[in-house]
Each structure stands twice: as structure tokens, then as C-alpha cells.
Design a protein around this motif. Structure first.
Motif, PDB file in Angstrom:
ATOM      1  N   ASP A 177       5.685  -9.750   6.836  1.00 41.33           N
ATOM      2  CA  ASP A 177       5.140  -8.394   6.861  1.00 41.33           C
ATOM      3  C   ASP A 177       6.182  -7.366   6.438  1.00 41.33           C
ATOM      4  O   ASP A 177       5.868  -6.412   5.709  1.00 41.33           O
ATOM      5  N   GLU A 178       7.412  -7.541   6.910  1.00 40.93           N
ATOM      6  CA  GLU A 178       8.462  -6.590   6.542  1.00 40.93           C
ATOM      7  C   GLU A 178       8.756  -6.673   5.049  1.00 40.93           C
ATOM      8  O   GLU A 178       8.938  -5.649   4.378  1.00 40.93           O
ATOM      9  N   LEU A 179       8.795  -7.910   4.513  1.00 50.68           N
ATOM     10  CA  LEU A 179       9.031  -8.071   3.083  1.00 50.68           C
ATOM     11  C   LEU A 179       7.897  -7.440   2.280  1.00 50.68           C
ATOM     12  O   LEU A 179       8.136  -6.744   1.277  1.00 50.68           O
ATOM     13  N   ALA A 180       6.648  -7.667   2.703  1.00 50.38           N
ATOM     14  CA  ALA A 180       5.508  -7.102   1.987  1.00 50.38           C
ATOM     15  C   ALA A 180       5.585  -5.583   1.938  1.00 50.38           C
ATOM     16  O   ALA A 180       5.258  -4.955   0.920  1.00 50.38           O
ATOM     17  N   ALA A 181       6.041  -4.972   3.024  1.00 48.68           N
ATOM     18  CA  ALA A 181       6.175  -3.512   3.045  1.00 48.68           C
ATOM     19  C   ALA A 181       7.254  -3.049   2.062  1.00 48.68           C
ATOM     20  O   ALA A 181       7.110  -2.001   1.418  1.00 48.68           O
ATOM     21  N   MET A 182       8.331  -3.819   1.940  1.00 45.70           N
ATOM     22  CA  MET A 182       9.400  -3.463   1.008  1.00 45.70           C
ATOM     23  C   MET A 182       8.978  -3.658  -0.449  1.00 45.70           C
ATOM     24  O   MET A 182       9.369  -2.877  -1.327  1.00 45.70           O
ATOM     25  N   LEU A 183       8.198  -4.711  -0.695  1.00 49.50           N
ATOM     26  CA  LEU A 183       7.813  -5.019  -2.066  1.00 49.50           C
ATOM     27  C   LEU A 183       6.574  -4.252  -2.518  1.00 49.50           C
ATOM     28  O   LEU A 183       6.405  -4.006  -3.714  1.00 49.50           O
ATOM     29  N   GLY A 184       5.680  -3.946  -1.582  1.00 49.30           N
ATOM     30  CA  GLY A 184       4.394  -3.393  -1.973  1.00 49.30           C
ATOM     31  C   GLY A 184       3.416  -4.455  -2.417  1.00 49.30           C
ATOM     32  O   GLY A 184       2.407  -4.148  -3.055  1.00 49.30           O
ATOM     33  N   PRO A 196       6.101   4.989 -18.014  1.00 42.72           N
ATOM     34  CA  PRO A 196       6.262   5.601 -16.693  1.00 42.72           C
ATOM     35  C   PRO A 196       4.911   5.710 -15.990  1.00 42.72           C
ATOM     36  O   PRO A 196       3.922   6.158 -16.573  1.00 42.72           O
ATOM     37  N   LEU A 197       4.879   5.305 -14.736  1.00 39.02           N
ATOM     38  CA  LEU A 197       3.643   5.282 -13.969  1.00 39.02           C
ATOM     39  C   LEU A 197       3.404   6.628 -13.278  1.00 39.02           C
ATOM     40  O   LEU A 197       4.368   7.362 -12.986  1.00 39.02           O
ATOM     41  N   PRO A 198       2.158   6.962 -12.978  1.00 42.79           N
ATOM     42  CA  PRO A 198       1.904   8.168 -12.176  1.00 42.79           C
ATOM     43  C   PRO A 198       2.646   8.076 -10.848  1.00 42.79           C
ATOM     44  O   PRO A 198       2.828   6.980 -10.300  1.00 42.79           O
ATOM     45  N   PRO A 199       3.061   9.202 -10.302  1.00 46.15           N
ATOM     46  CA  PRO A 199       3.886   9.180  -9.086  1.00 46.15           C
ATOM     47  C   PRO A 199       3.279   8.400  -7.932  1.00 46.15           C
ATOM     48  O   PRO A 199       3.999   7.695  -7.212  1.00 46.15           O
ATOM     49  N   ASP A 200       1.953   8.494  -7.728  1.00 42.54           N
ATOM     50  CA  ASP A 200       1.367   7.786  -6.597  1.00 42.54           C
ATOM     51  C   ASP A 200       1.399   6.278  -6.800  1.00 42.54           C
ATOM     52  O   ASP A 200       1.614   5.517  -5.845  1.00 42.54           O
ATOM     53  N   VAL A 201       1.222   5.808  -8.043  1.00 43.11           N
ATOM     54  CA  VAL A 201       1.296   4.376  -8.332  1.00 43.11           C
ATOM     55  C   VAL A 201       2.742   3.905  -8.215  1.00 43.11           C
ATOM     56  O   VAL A 201       3.027   2.860  -7.612  1.00 43.11           O
ATOM     57  N   ALA A 202       3.668   4.663  -8.787  1.00 49.54           N
ATOM     58  CA  ALA A 202       5.086   4.285  -8.727  1.00 49.54           C
ATOM     59  C   ALA A 202       5.565   4.190  -7.286  1.00 49.54           C
ATOM     60  O   ALA A 202       6.360   3.310  -6.941  1.00 49.54           O
ATOM     61  N   ALA A 203       5.069   5.071  -6.414  1.00 46.09           N
ATOM     62  CA  ALA A 203       5.500   5.066  -5.015  1.00 46.09           C
ATOM     63  C   ALA A 203       4.965   3.870  -4.243  1.00 46.09           C
ATOM     64  O   ALA A 203       5.515   3.513  -3.194  1.00 46.09           O
ATOM     65  N   SER A 204       3.925   3.209  -4.767  1.00 42.00           N
ATOM     66  CA  SER A 204       3.329   2.076  -4.059  1.00 42.00           C
ATOM     67  C   SER A 204       4.020   0.755  -4.356  1.00 42.00           C
ATOM     68  O   SER A 204       3.702  -0.259  -3.729  1.00 42.00           O
ATOM     69  N   ILE A 205       4.945   0.754  -5.296  1.00 44.67           N
ATOM     70  CA  ILE A 205       5.628  -0.475  -5.723  1.00 44.67           C
ATOM     71  C   ILE A 205       7.109  -0.336  -5.418  1.00 44.67           C
ATOM     72  O   ILE A 205       7.768   0.600  -5.891  1.00 44.67           O
ATOM     73  N   LEU A 206       7.644  -1.242  -4.614  1.00 47.21           N
ATOM     74  CA  LEU A 206       9.072  -1.224  -4.279  1.00 47.21           C
ATOM     75  C   LEU A 206       9.515   0.172  -3.846  1.00 47.21           C
ATOM     76  O   LEU A 206      10.380   0.787  -4.475  1.00 47.21           O
ATOM     77  N   PRO A 207       8.960   0.704  -2.770  1.00 46.52           N
ATOM     78  CA  PRO A 207       9.264   2.082  -2.368  1.00 46.52           C
ATOM     79  C   PRO A 207      10.734   2.327  -2.079  1.00 46.52           C
ATOM     80  O   PRO A 207      11.217   3.451  -2.231  1.00 46.52           O
ATOM     81  N   GLY A 208      11.480   1.301  -1.664  1.00 45.07           N
ATOM     82  CA  GLY A 208      12.905   1.465  -1.434  1.00 45.07           C
ATOM     83  C   GLY A 208      13.745   1.251  -2.672  1.00 45.07           C
ATOM     84  O   GLY A 208      14.968   1.359  -2.635  1.00 45.07           O
ATOM     85  N   ARG A 234       9.062   3.392 -14.275  1.00 44.74           N
ATOM     86  CA  ARG A 234       8.528   2.259 -15.040  1.00 44.74           C
ATOM     87  C   ARG A 234       8.673   0.985 -14.213  1.00 44.74           C
ATOM     88  O   ARG A 234       9.684   0.794 -13.530  1.00 44.74           O
ATOM     89  N   PHE A 235       7.693   0.099 -14.315  1.00 43.47           N
ATOM     90  CA  PHE A 235       7.793  -1.213 -13.682  1.00 43.47           C
ATOM     91  C   PHE A 235       8.308  -2.207 -14.710  1.00 43.47           C
ATOM     92  O   PHE A 235       7.847  -2.238 -15.854  1.00 43.47           O
ATOM     93  N   ILE A 236       9.260  -3.044 -14.282  1.00 43.51           N
ATOM     94  CA  ILE A 236       9.903  -4.016 -15.164  1.00 43.51           C
ATOM     95  C   ILE A 236       9.793  -5.393 -14.532  1.00 43.51           C
ATOM     96  O   ILE A 236      10.098  -5.564 -13.348  1.00 43.51           O
ATOM     97  N   MET A 237       9.370  -6.365 -15.314  1.00 45.62           N
ATOM     98  CA  MET A 237       9.286  -7.751 -14.857  1.00 45.62           C
ATOM     99  C   MET A 237      10.055  -8.633 -15.833  1.00 45.62           C
ATOM    100  O   MET A 237       9.927  -8.488 -17.051  1.00 45.62           O
ATOM    101  N   GLY A 238      10.853  -9.560 -15.281  1.00 43.74           N
ATOM    102  CA  GLY A 238      11.619 -10.470 -16.125  1.00 43.74           C
ATOM    103  C   GLY A 238      11.462 -11.910 -15.709  1.00 43.74           C
ATOM    104  O   GLY A 238      11.092 -12.219 -14.562  1.00 43.74           O
ATOM    105  N   PRO A 276      -2.067  -5.196  -8.630  1.00 43.17           N
ATOM    106  CA  PRO A 276      -3.294  -4.885  -9.388  1.00 43.17           C
ATOM    107  C   PRO A 276      -3.362  -3.439  -9.875  1.00 43.17           C
ATOM    108  O   PRO A 276      -4.045  -3.155 -10.879  1.00 43.17           O
ATOM    109  N   GLN A 277      -2.654  -2.535  -9.208  1.00 41.50           N
ATOM    110  CA  GLN A 277      -2.679  -1.137  -9.625  1.00 41.50           C
ATOM    111  C   GLN A 277      -2.050  -0.916 -11.003  1.00 41.50           C
ATOM    112  O   GLN A 277      -2.189   0.158 -11.600  1.00 41.50           O
ATOM    113  N   LEU A 278      -1.349  -1.936 -11.537  1.00 41.75           N
ATOM    114  CA  LEU A 278      -0.761  -1.827 -12.868  1.00 41.75           C
ATOM    115  C   LEU A 278      -1.780  -2.044 -13.986  1.00 41.75           C
ATOM    116  O   LEU A 278      -1.504  -1.731 -15.150  1.00 41.75           O
ATOM    117  N   ALA A 279      -2.950  -2.585 -13.670  1.00 37.39           N
ATOM    118  CA  ALA A 279      -3.903  -3.011 -14.700  1.00 37.39           C
ATOM    119  C   ALA A 279      -4.267  -1.932 -15.726  1.00 37.39           C
ATOM    120  O   ALA A 279      -4.364  -2.229 -16.915  1.00 37.39           O
TER     121      ALA A 279
END
Length: 430
Positions: free
Chosen positions: A163-170, A267-279, A300-304, A330-333
Motif C-alpha cells: 500500500d505504501e509503495l502504491a501511494a508513492m508510485l500512483g 508534458p501532462l496536465p498538472p492534475d494528471v502529472a500529480a497523480s503519477i509518482l507524486p514524490g 513528462r512521463f518517461i518509461m525505459g 491508464p490516465q496516460l491513454a
């Protein structure tokens, strides 16, 4: 875009958002130095900076421009420690050497952030910790072992329940993990450019577009020649990592270059960006073909992840990274993907970096297995200490003779077979 690179891996976010580069003109004419350094990435520039600060006349020769290779293309994760866990390091190398290796690389993340602070490097440095995420029960057990071993050594690292990890990752895609507060993330190309600028201010010479075409001896001195000049130096450091060529055989056979690729959104809208990796941590997972992901300063979200040698396979892997990103978030779709790029990671069979004795007065450092931001910075400092006169036996990492990988010429076939096997095992959740 990355100049002089295959188009499929050239559209780098880091190049698109880079600071102005310091002036690093091609070498012209003949130069005398105490230390010549081949390669203008993390290792070479860290070595140049530390050598110059120790009073050595240091000259860097880079075939393209500083940060052109993996140092300017990676995910920007500052990962403390070796790939191998501390207990295994000490068991293999003995309590004395093993403990020094663990300490050196365990503190490498702090070295990076200290250099950034001391030299005022503007690279969006975030010492917010580094997350390892477990995708199944076996990986979670591995995580628990890592946490226990590092905590026994006083590291600021702790276990994360699901649960703690999920909160950190979103996202709830992982079953647990750890956070290592010795790490964090940064803009890798801007960090590299900042190291180059700091090295220049310290008195080092840094030359781009200066590929070394030959290396020889003139008495006790080494002579490195480029198309338009030469450097005569008492000592030489080879810092070319995954882009090592045939300049000093058999060094290129020490590592296997493996392509890693990344994709980035707009670059994502602020509300979407805040929902992913908030820390704003930058996690990587424990899959055999690991995923690593983050947000940048502009949202921006980056995946490698692992790429391929051919263009078609690389494009397919980039598309797979986009799909897994949307599955996790899913909010990235609805949003577009602006950048896609890649470069070579230098992998060693046992996952240890190499500090290699290449003959009198010549040393090489390479093979960071995807942890180059921190490890290469520390290795560069260590090599500078050797260049300044510290005996090999006193270095905090073992020096070895060249150890070419058997059947190295077949490396691409071997990597392809291994990737196929790992993809199958990861798909089965094993």
C-alpha cells in the motif's frame, strides 16, 4: 536530436531540454599533459574534474561531444550500490576489499549530489530516494534480503509494503519494494555538461570531435593521436564504456553493449502529472528485463527498458513500453508520446564494473550494468586518485588484467537468445 546517430534512437528528450553546452573545441596541435582521458561521459569527466583539482594537467578527448553516449541518454536514476548485494561482494572479494567496494559504491549517489551542489550544476537534481519495485513474491523476498543487508551496514533504506509503495508510485502494479534514500534522479545530459564545465573551470582541457585514432608509446610517455592533434601524457584513462572500440584491445571484449530505450510523453496536465509518482522518485523493478520510469521537471512521463540491435525490433520495444505505461497508468491513454531514444549499456557477465590495468600507466574503467550515473562518477574519482599517485593496492576497487569474454563476436546472438528467455520467464511471472 542526437547528432550522428541512427534516427530510430536519436530523438532524445534530454537533448531537446539540454542546457547550453560549454565550449569543448576539437583538439588542434600537439599538447603535453600529465593525464590523457579518452571518453567524455560520466567516468571521463569525473576523472578530469578530480584530477585537475588534484593539480594534474588533464585532457579529455571525446569522439563526439560530451555526453553523446550513454551518459547523456540514460534514465537519470542515481542508483546507490553495486548490482550485486553486499554480502555476496564481501564473500567474493574478502572482508577488506569487499567492504571498501561496498562503501565506495554505496556512497556513490551522495558523491553525485555533493558534486552537483559544490559546482552549482543545474540538472534538476532530486535526492528524493531511489525505489526498487517487486513484481512478484520471489522478487519481494529478494527485496527483503537487500533491505536487511544494507540496514546492517547503516544505510538509510527501508522496506515498503504494497500500500505504501502504491501511494508513492500512483499505481498498484507492484507487490512491495524498498526506498533507498541515498539515491534520487536528475537530468543526465545536463549533469554531464555540468561536469564538463566544472572540469574546464578546474583547469582541465575537454575536447569534443576528437576521436583518438591511434595510441602508442614514446619512451615512458603515451601518445594519443586525433585527426588534428596529439596528446603526450604520462598516464592514460580509457573511459568509453558501452562505446568502447578497438583502440586498446582487448578492452572492447570486456563488456557486452546492450541497447536500452526510452519513450516520453508530452508534458501532462498538472492534475494528471500529480497523480503519477507524486514524490518524483524514479523507480526500477526487478524483472529480468527491467522497467524504469519517472517524471521530468516539466511533467513528462518517461518509461525505459530493454531495446534491440535492429531498428525494427527497437521500434517494437518502444511501442511495448508505451503500452505497459498505459497499463500501469491508464490516465496516460489520451496523451501523445513526443520523444523516443536509446543507447548502449555496458553489461558484464558477473554484473561487476571493471577497473582494468591496460599496461604501464594506462587504466580503464567500464561496465556499470545500467547504474552508470553513480558508479561511473565514483569510478572516475577513483581513477583520478590512481593517476595522482595512489597505489593500486590502496584503491577501493580491485584492479584486474583484461578478461575478454569468450565468444564475444557472437554477443548479439547471445543477447537476443537471453532476451527471449527472460521475456518468457517475466511473462510467466517466474
Amino acid at each position: 536530436m542526437i547528432a550522428n546517430e541512427r534516427p530510430v534512437i536519436a530523438d532524445s528528450l534530454w537533448n531537446a531540454t539540454a542546457n547550453p553546452a560549454p565550449d569543448c573545441p576539437p583538439l588542434v596541435g600537439d599538447v603535453e599533459a600529465d593525464l590523457a582521458i579518452v571518453g567524455g561521459g560520466f567516468t571521463g569527466l569525473s576523472a578530469a574534474l578530480h584530477a585537475a583539482e588534484a593539480g594534474l594537467r588533464a585532457v579529455v578527448l571525446e569522439a563526439e561531444s560530451p555526453g553523446w553516449g550513454a551518459s547523456g541518454r540514460n534514465g537519470g536514476q542515481v542508483d546507490p550500490g553495486l548490482y550485486v548485494d553486499p554480502d555476496a561482494v564481501e564473500a567474493r572479494f574478502g572482508r577488506d576489499v569487499g567492504t571498501r567496494m561496498v562503501s565506495l559504491m554505496g556512497g556513490a549517489g551522495q558523491l553525485v549530489f555533493d558534486l552537483i551542489a559544490r559546482h552549482g550544476i543545474q540538472c534538476d537534481a532530486r535526492p528524493v530516494g531511489w525505489i526498487r519495485a517487486a513484481h512478484n513474491a520471489a522478487a519481494l523476498q529478494d527485496i527483503r534480503g537487500k533491505v536487511a543487508q544494507w540496514q546492517q551496514r547503516g544505510a538509510d533504506l527501508r522496506f515498503l509494503e504494497r500500500d505504501e509503495l502504491a501511494a508513492m508510485l500512483g499505481t498498484d502494479s507492484y507487490v512491495g519494494g524498498l526506498i533507498d534514500m541515498r539515491g534520487g534522479n536528475l537530468h543526465p545530459l545536463n549533469y554531464t555538461l555540468g561536469l564538463a564545465e566544472a572540469a574546464l573551470r578546474a583547469g582541465a582541457g575537454v575536447h569534443g570531435q576528437s576521436r583518438v585514432v591511434s595510441a602508442g608509446r614514446d619512451g615512458a610517455a603515451h601518445v594519443l593521436r586525433t585527426a588534428r592533434g596529439s596528446v603526450r601524457a604520462g598516464k592514460v584513462l580509457l573511459c568509453t564504456n558501452g562505446y568502447t572500440d578497438g583502440l586498446a584491445p582487448p578492452l572492447a571484449q570486456e563488456v557486452v553493449p546492450v541497447r536500452s530505450v526510452q519513450v516520453a510523453t508530452d508534458p501532462l496536465p498538472p492534475d494528471v502529472a500529480a497523480s503519477i509518482l507524486p514524490g518524483r522518485q524514479a523507480p526500477s523493478d526487478l524483472r529480468r528485463l527491467l522497467l524504469y520510469f519517472r517524471m521530468d521537471a516539466a511533467g513528462r512521463f518517461i518509461m525505459g527498458g530493454r531495446g534491440g540491435y535492429g531498428d525494427r525490433v527497437t521500434v517494437a520495444r518502444m511501442e511495448a513500453l508505451r503500452r505497459v505505461s498505459v497499463k500501469m497508468y491508464p490516465q496516460l491513454a489520451p496523451f501523445g508520446w513526443r520523444h523516443a531514444w536509446g543507447g548502449f549499456v555496458a553489461v558484464t557477465p558477473d554484473h561487476y564494473p571493471r577497473l582494468v590495468r591496460m599496461g604501464p600507466g594506462m587504466m580503464a574503467g567500464l561496465g556499470y550494468n545500467g547504474r552508470g550515473v553513480a558508479q561511473a562518477t565514483a569510478m572516475g574519482r577513483l581513477m583520478a586518485e590512481w593517476a595522482a599517485g595512489r597505489p593500486e593496492a590502496e584503491l577501493d576497487f580491485p584492479v584486474t588484467e583484461p578478461q575478454p569474454i569468450p565468444f564475444h563476436a557472437l554477443r548479439r546472438l547471445g543477447v537476443a537468445a537471453t532476451v527471449l528467455k527472460y521475456r518468457m520467464l517475466d511473462g510467466l511471472g517466474l
